[in-house]
Design an enzyme around this catalytic site. Structure first.
Site: not given
Length: 304
Positions: A73, A112, A156, A158
């Site tokens: 990412c 993800e 978090r 995502r």
């Protein structure tokens, strides 16, 4: 029950594997290039992941139904330079996923990444990804989910991208609904933990150099989740970090057990690496309960 096999790409230490196996999926192949993450993965699953996915022909991968990948990412993160596909190595790894999807045509996939992928390069990166997945014959849904909405004591957010070859499978799938209750991190604090202290000198010259309410500090009165655990947490970043008012100097980094709890990992998960590598490995991983909830919904759709 019908067996559903999955492959675990960019596997890290195995957070995604934990999640999918909890929903009765069987892992038949894994790949991870980092030697230290591979060692942690092997310690927990008695299975050494294959190495660099760019060097693995698709024909060497066993038959499977679901591809799972939390591809790197950093090129899309707001913390980094947001280079996207311009990144010389990591930005192009999505095309390795596309290569394997093209040559193996599994029933479904889950990807993800950070939510910054949606806006990288004014949205063109995300548009390209959607176009590629569509050209490969997949029908796609995506959602940004926050782990703190699923019982994980960490904020978090995502991006999760789900794709199915059969449009009816997609119609049968829906992203899990948040529980609505934010988890408190304080019950997971290992009060009196030693060995994680931030020196008094560093506190005075850096951590508390400004009276701006930074960094986030957990104490006995703390309620709610903590900030996102990032792979560079060991660098003691005052703007992005969460620290504990505890330890030998009165302020310390999160302990091993606290990091596991913050990511939704089981407390007996084996972390055989140094402290810096533990932070890096967990900061690069996934919030296990969120992925498990998505895997459960995928299971329903694929077993309908």
């Amino acid at each position: 029950m019908e067996s559903l096999r999955f492959i675990d790409l960019f596997a890290g230490v195995g957070g995604t594997r934990l999640a999918f196996e909890s929903q009765s999926f069987d892992c038949v192949f894994s790949s991870e290039w980092d030697l230290h993450a591979r060692a942690t993965y092997q310690a927990n699953f008695d299975d050494l992941p294959h190495g660099d996915i760019t060097e693995i022909p698709a024909k060497h991968i066993p038959p499977f139904e679901v591809l799972v990948a939390g591809f790197p990412c950093q090129p899309f993160s707001t913390i980094g330079k947001q280079q996207g596909f311009k990144h010389e190595t990591q930005g192009t790894l999505f095309y390795e996923i596309a290569r394997i999807l093209s040559e193996t045509t599994p029933r479904a996939f889950l990807l993800e990444n950070v939510k910054g992928l949606l806006t990288n390069n004014n949205g063109s990166t995300w548009n390209t990804i959607q176009e590629v997945l569509s050209e490969l014959g997949y029908f796609v849904k995506h959602a940004v989910l926050d782990s703190s909405d699923f019982g994980v004591p960490q904020r978090r957010r995502r991006l999760y991208v789900v794709g199915f070859r059969d449009p009816q499978d997609l119609e049968s799938f829906s992203f899990p609904v948040p529980t609505g209750d934010l988890a408190d991190f304080a019950p997971h604090v290992e009060w009196g933990a030693l060995g994680y202290s931030i020196s008094k000198h560093l506190q005075s010259t850096y951590v508390f150099k400004l009276s701006d309410g930074r960094p986030e500090i957990v104490d006995q009165g703390w309620t709610g989740p903590i900030k996102t655990l990032v792979s560079s947490y060991y660098k003691i970043q005052r703007l992005t970090g969460t620290f504990v008012r505890d330890g030998e100097t009165g302020l310390r980094l999160l302990s091993r057990s606290e990091c596991l709890a913050a990511m939704g990992f089981p407390s007996d998960f084996i972390l055989p690496q140094s402290r810096g590598r533990i932070y890096r490995q967990l900061g690069n991983s996934v919030a296990v309960p969120v992925v498990a909830a998505i895997a459960g919904q995928m299971s329903i759709a694929l077993r309908r």
